[in-house]
Structure formats: C-alpha cells, structure tokens
Enzyme design. Structure first.
Site, mmCIF file in Angstrom:
data_model
loop_
_atom_site.group_PDB
_atom_site.id
_atom_site.type_symbol
_atom_site.label_atom_id
_atom_site.label_comp_id
_atom_site.label_asym_id
_atom_site.label_seq_id
_atom_site.Cartn_x
_atom_site.Cartn_y
_atom_site.Cartn_z
ATOM 1 N N ARG A 129 124.632 21.606 99.712
ATOM 2 C CA ARG A 129 126.017 21.146 99.764
ATOM 3 C C ARG A 129 126.846 21.539 98.538
ATOM 4 O O ARG A 129 127.964 21.085 98.402
ATOM 5 C CB ARG A 129 126.057 19.654 100.067
ATOM 6 N N ALA A 190 112.724 11.511 103.123
ATOM 7 C CA ALA A 190 112.227 10.203 103.574
ATOM 8 C C ALA A 190 111.616 10.250 104.979
ATOM 9 O O ALA A 190 110.752 9.434 105.298
ATOM 10 C CB ALA A 190 113.341 9.163 103.516
ATOM 11 N N THR A 252 115.666 7.905 99.544
ATOM 12 C CA THR A 252 116.079 9.102 98.818
ATOM 13 C C THR A 252 117.594 9.148 98.657
ATOM 14 O O THR A 252 118.347 8.713 99.520
ATOM 15 C CB THR A 252 115.599 10.362 99.545
ATOM 16 N N ASN A 272 117.411 5.939 103.744
ATOM 17 C CA ASN A 272 116.630 5.082 104.638
ATOM 18 C C ASN A 272 115.193 4.927 104.165
ATOM 19 O O ASN A 272 114.746 5.602 103.238
ATOM 20 C CB ASN A 272 116.644 5.666 106.049
ATOM 21 N N ASP A 321 116.883 4.307 110.388
ATOM 22 C CA ASP A 321 117.341 5.511 109.677
ATOM 23 C C ASP A 321 118.801 5.372 109.250
ATOM 24 O O ASP A 321 119.554 6.334 109.254
ATOM 25 C CB ASP A 321 117.127 6.773 110.530
ATOM 26 N N ASN A 408 128.036 10.529 108.899
ATOM 27 C CA ASN A 408 126.907 11.092 108.158
ATOM 28 C C ASN A 408 127.405 11.692 106.841
ATOM 29 O O ASN A 408 128.302 11.152 106.222
ATOM 30 C CB ASN A 408 126.138 12.066 109.055
ATOM 31 N N CYS A 623 107.171 18.390 117.170
ATOM 32 C CA CYS A 623 107.985 19.597 117.317
ATOM 33 C C CYS A 623 109.479 19.329 117.473
ATOM 34 O O CYS A 623 110.308 20.169 117.109
ATOM 35 C CB CYS A 623 107.524 20.403 118.532
ATOM 36 N N CYS A 626 112.523 19.841 114.887
ATOM 37 C CA CYS A 626 112.998 21.197 114.577
ATOM 38 C C CYS A 626 113.403 21.983 115.823
ATOM 39 O O CYS A 626 114.398 22.691 115.824
ATOM 40 C CB CYS A 626 111.916 21.979 113.835
HETATM 41 CA CA CA Z 1 117.048 9.973 107.210
#
Ligand code: CA
Length: 695
Positions: A129, A190, A252, A272, A321, A408, A623, A626
């Site tokens: 970022r 996390a 984190t 979270n 989360d 977010n 899986c 991702c």
């Molecule tokens: Ca998270």
C-alpha cells in the site's frame, strides 16, 4: 544572471538532496498542497487535498496526462507519495518505482526480489500500500517481512532489516509511517497464525527502537514496550487452553498506524484473532473475561517509546474476522457545543466510531451498513449489544458484515468543506460454522471456521452475487447520520479522495474512476480506467498544474476468494498501471487486450456424492482462499477448472504435494492425502463441467 540563480538553486538541491521530508514539513503540509508527502497526505490522514483548480465546474474536462505500466501483474493498492515533482509508488511483490510526476518518466525501479513462494502466506494478494518518504530516503515493507530504506535520488539500498520471524507466515502489505526520526511498521498474517506487533526503527540507522505486541505472551516477558500491559491483556484470554497458544493469537496491525502530533500518540488499528473462531482460539471459561485484548481495537501508544497510553476495543472477543486495522482519520469536531479532538474509524464490523483522542473514550457509534452480529453499541459500557446467535458455537450462523467487512482497507477521506467522511462500503453475508475437525497446521490457513461450498444451482449463485452490494457512502460524523449514498455496480470498490474543488474521487472494482459532487453525490466524471481501481487516489500540483492519480490493476483480495463476483475475468494475468489525469489531458491508454481462453473438456472422474462432498470440503479448507469460492478464479491465480493438471491424477497429486512450490503453490503433503487430492480433483472437475457446459 538567470543562469546564476539556476546554478544556485541546483547547488542548494544538491546540498539537501531530494525528498527532504521531515516532521515539521508534514505537520505543515497544508502550506504546500502541491505535494502529497505521507500516506494520508497530512498526519491527520484525512486525504483532503486543498487544491481546487480541478472542481465541480470543470471536472468533465479531466483527461489522461500520462500512464505508466507497472512491472508485475496482480493487485496494486498503493497510495502514491509525491514530493517535489517525483512520485514514489509500489506494485505487487513490493516493487518500488520513482517516476517524474509531471511526465510519468521512470527515474528508477527497486525490486526487493521477494521469493515467490512467500506469496502463499499473503491472504489477500501480494499487494503493497505504499512507501514513506523521510529525510532523503524512501522506506517500504516487503511481503517477506523486510523493512528497506532506499536513497530517494538513486533508488540504491541504504539499509534493510528483517522485521519478522521469517519461519512464520508473516507478511507486510501496509505503508510505513515516519515521525520522530522513526519508521513505524506493522505486519499481517492472522489468517495463517502469527502474533501481531508494531515496530519502530531508527530512520537513519535501521536499529530497532521499540516494539509493541498487540497480543500477550502467555509464556514469558517479551522485554518489549507492551510488557507494561501484559498482565492486563493476559487476563482477557484463556491462559491454559486454546489455539492462540500456538498461533500467537493474531491481532496484526497491517494498515492503520497514525502519528498524532496534537496528543503525542501513535494510533494503531489492530486486526482479527488467529484463529477467527474464538471458542477454538481461546475457549471461554465461565465467569472469566474472554475479550482477547487487543484484538480488533484501536490502541494509542507513545510514539517515542511505544509505551501503552489507552485503547478502545471495537469487537470484544472477535470471532468473525472483524479487523480494526482500517484507516484512521484524526479530526477536531464540535460535538455538543464543545471542541473535541477525535479519531474517526470505520472498521470491518459495520460501526462508525468517534473516539476521544485524549483517553480513548467512546463518544459515539453509528451503523454504516447492515449488521446482524450486534444491534448497536451500549454507550454506558462502550460494548456492542451482541446477537448471541451470531457466535457460531454449535450451529452455522449467517452474519453481516462478512470477513470482507462493511469497510475494509480502502481509504476513506474527509472534506473540510462538507465535514462529511466518504467511505467505500459493502454489504455481503457470510456463513460461519465452527470447524469440528480443526487442527492447527503451522503456516497454513488456520481460521477454525468453515463455509458451505458455493451452491450448484445457477439461480442461487446469481442470487448470492446480486445480494452483494457496494456503495459510496457520505457520512456525517458529528450526527452519525448518512448524508447521501451512491449504489455502485460492483460489491467491492476503491478508496476515496476529497478535494477543495468540491469533489470526491473513487475507483471501482469494475474499472471506473469517477468524480462526484461532494455535497450531493452527483456523478460528474467517469473514466474507463480499464482495471480495478482500489487504492487511495491522490492529488498534487506541479508548476501550477493540478493532477489526480489512481492505480489500476487486476488483483487484490476480491480476485482471490471471490472470483465468482467478478464478471468475465481474464484467464491470463495482466499488469497494472499508474494513471494520472489533468484538465485537458489527451493521452490514451493502450487498448485493453484481455486473454480469455476457452475451457477444455474436463475429465470424467467416477466419484460418489460422499467423495464429491469430501473433495469440496478439502478444497474449501486448503484452496479456496487463493483459487476462489466454487473453484472460480478472478483471473489472478490459476483457475483450477482450466488447469492442465486437472486432466491427470498424477500431475494433480504432485502439484498438491509441492511440485510447483517455487511458483508459490504451497506443499500440502502433510495435510492432503492422495485420496483427498483425488476427491478434490473430482469436485473441481464437476465445477469445470458446469463451466464447460455454459461456454
Ligand atoms: Ca483478517
């Protein structure tokens, strides 16, 4: 005479060097609105540009000034930093670029050569970022956890420090911040299992000055700044049992780290829990507090020492989360007739908080999106009024917001003209079920939470897609009230920029870059930016000419698990771009050429319903994060329905068992047997057949 002056100017520049940013200069950023010297432009991080040459009257004349193609495909989330005519920006894989901000000419590029297998530890794409610029140097974090200082003029490395235990799945995606001669940096991971913290490094030497851990160490004293609150934090966890003892508990700090010179505080947004599921992370004990400090909190520390000052926990006992890492804006508001120094925060959990910067006291909390986990915040206690059914202890709960959050990382901005905060908001539900078979797998996806596979039925899939909604929300923070909102086509959209031209700029997942009237929400300009425009746009000026910059890329979080939400994604990776606009700009983007390969006929694999169900469960566990819900990729990572290895059981099993580790595909040998790999192949082949039949 003229030459003499030019010579003197050059000599001065040579003496000080470029990018001489310091605390005084950032604190007075309003006196040089042509620059964008730190992540949120000012230390208040309100992302308000005082430039007004581009305004509601003429924004329709905005055109492309220049465009620069980044060297890597995948997500671009950076906020560009612009100092004295040079733009410093980052791309996927933590690559830094210095560009002439007026022309887009490349000055230098620095590639930290992150090993690509580290990509498997990045929950949400290998993004970055942005940088911090300070005292002639450029600072940035890397996906493999390094903090690097570069010479701003040459791009040569000055120092490099490893900020994490690289044997654990830590990543850095956030932008460092600079103040007090220190560089502040956090980390992520996390979902996989790490213990969060923020570190401060000496900007000149790279020496570690302090570290604040956001979860307590159950075994020993850390010898860190956070030691003074260790007992207090420990009292809010199960001291004897729970996956947190192995994972580190999460928390984190992967985005908001905001320096506040007015109250002499560094504000940390904390993430979270690890695992998400509190009853597996830190099983509740009757009569004992289980809030799990400092998860999902805003924590204030002393910027010089890291010493704890105060905190406010937004989601006590976090289990969905619901990170609190989202960008923080510092402001002074008149509330009830009194001037209050406040911080404004819209974390994932759907509330908008106004918090007193003198003591972390809650001033007010408003609801900016549909939320089913809590009905409000009790102002007497400052705690959410929870819906007990949302805590998925013994049964599945469908909850809003989802792990994507109501808001977010996409930066919000605040206009000093309207007093409104412009927030990219989304509404989507998520099913959460406690994983009955959970075992902690070091380095792997460890949320202790399972989700139902995407339903087969096309109509149901379409209904799910349509239920996901995205908005640009203009919010009045004093009255905790909506001023206006714009419904967007995509459910996931970019950060915002407010300007003195009466404008709000925002990009979208589906490649629009737009300007709105900040007072009314009327759309005044719409540019085809060609790809997802997610990061915070910025504005700057050179020689009296105002520019607006926005990055476009195929990537970021939504392209990984939620590929099914992306209409007709490319099947081959595409590079991102830095696009810069000015009034009367006439440059053109090269035509978009997206590769969309047809799907081959999938193999016929004999499998009964139980095997397919097992395959779906294994796929979802290992899986999905991702390669996408329902095996539908957003085009960033391979779409397994199109994978050549799907045709061959042996190749498929080898891939699952580490044959492509160097490309970033983890080795699942420890956890996925040959039988499970084959069951998963049957499940993916079934999904591939659906796609094949549709094309
Ligand atoms: Ca998270």
């Amino acid at each position: 005479m003229r030459y003499a002056w030019a010579g003197l100017a050059l000599a001065l520049l040579a003496a000080c060097g470029p990018a001489q940013v310091n605390e005084r200069r950032i604190a007075n950023a309003d006196s040089e609105p042509g620059n964008w010297m730190t992540h949120g432009r000012t230390y208040s991080e309100d992302r308000y540009s005082p430039l007004d040459a581009i305004n509601t009257e003429n924004v329709s004349e905005l055109g492309l000034a220049w465009s620069y193609e980044l060297r890597e495909p995948r997500g671009a989330e950076a906020t560009p930093i612009v100092v004295d005519g040079v733009m410093y920006v980052t791309s996927a894989w933590s690559i830094v670029y210095a560009l002439d901000a007026a022309s887009g000419r490349e000055l230098w590029v620095y590639d930290p050569e992150v090993p690509h297998e580290r990509g498997a530890s990045a929950c949400c794409d290998v993004v970055n970022r942005g940088v911090a610029v300070w005292n002639g140097r450029v600072y940035f974090g890397t996906i493999d956890g390094r903090l690097i200082a570069l010479d701003a003029r040459t791009g040569r490395r000055v120092w490099e420090e490893v900020t994490v235990d690289q044997s654990r799945p830590y990543t850095i995606t956030g932008a460092p911040r600079a103040a007090r001669g220190l560089i502040f940096i956090g980390n992520g991971g996390a979902e996989f299992g790490v213990r969060g913290y923020v570190s401060a490094y000496d900007a000149a030497s790279g020496r570690l000055r302090w570290r604040f851990y956001t979860t307590p160490n159950p075994r020993e004293i850390d010898d860190a700044a956070s030691d003074s609150v260790r007992d207090r934090a420990l009292a809010t966890w199960n001291p004897d049992v729970g996956a947190w003892l192995e994972s580190g508990g999460g928390g984190t700090a992967w985005d908001a780290i905001v320096f506040d010179p007015e109250t002499d505080t560094l504000w940390i947004g904390v993430g979270n829990g690890a695992p998400w599921n509190r009853e597996i992370r830190s099983p509740s004990i009757e009569g004992r507090n289980n809030d799990n400090l400092f998860l999902s909190s805003v924590v204030g520390v002393d910027p010089d020492t890291g010493e704890y000052k105060c905190h406010y926990q937004e989601t006590p006992g976090e289990t969905w989360d619901y990170t609190g890492t989202q960008p923080i804006i510092l402001s002074t508001l008149t509330i009830g007739g009194a001037e209050r120094r406040v911080l404004l925060h819209a974390p994932k959990n759907g509330f908008f908080y106004v918090i007193d910067r003198s003591n972390c006291g809650l001033i007010s909390a408003g609801s900016i999106a549909t939320q089913t986990w809590a009905s409000g915040v009790d102002m007497a206690t400052g705690r959410p009024i929870e819906n007990a059914e949302a805590r998925f202890v013994s049964r599945t709960a469908i909850v809003l917001p989802s792990p994507f959050g109501a808001h977010n990382w996409h930066p919000m901005s605040m206009s000093r003209q309207t007093g409104l905060v412009y927030i990219p908001v989304q509404e989507m539900a998520q099913d959460y079920t406690s994983d009955p078979a959970f075992v902690y797998r070091p380095g792997r996806w460890n949320t202790a939470t399972v989700h139902a596979p995407l339903p087969e039925d096309r109509a149901t899939r379409a209904a799910i897609r349509n239920s996901m909604q995205g908005f640009l929300l203009a919010w009045d923070p004093v009255n905790q009230r909506e001023a206006w909102r714009v419904r967007l086509e995509a459910p996931w959209n970019g950060g915002t920029l407010a300007t003195a031209g009466g404008l709000v700029f925002q990009g979208t997942l589906d490649g629009h870059f737009r300007a709105y009237n900040a007072r009314t929400g009327e759309r005044l300009w719409d540019y085809d930016n060609q790809a997802a425009t997610m990061g915070g746009p910025v504005s700057y000026a050179i020689d009296g000419q105002q520019y607006v910059a926005a990055l476009a890329s195929y990537g970021t979080l939504f392209y990984l698990p939620a590929g099914f939400g992306i209409p007709n994604p490319p099947t081959e990776p595409q590079r991102g771009r830095v696009n810069v606009f000015r009034l009367g700009g006439t440059a053109q983007l090269p035509p978009r050429e997206l590769v969309r390969l047809p799907v081959e006929r999938p193999p016929t694999i004999r499998a009964n319903a139980a095997t397919l169900q097992r395959g779906a469960a294994v796929y979802t566990q290992f899986c999905m994060a991702c390669h996408g819900f329902g095996a539908i990729s957003g085009g960033v990572l391979p779409d397994l329905r199109r994978s050549a290895s799907l045709q061959d059981a042996g190749v498929w099993a080898q891939t699952v068992h580490g044959a492509r580790a160097a490309n970033g595909m983890p080795d699942f040998t420890q956890w996925v047997s040959d039988g499970d790999a084959e069951a998963m192949r049957a499940y993916v082949a079934q999904e591939a057949m659906t796609l094949y039949a549709e094309q």
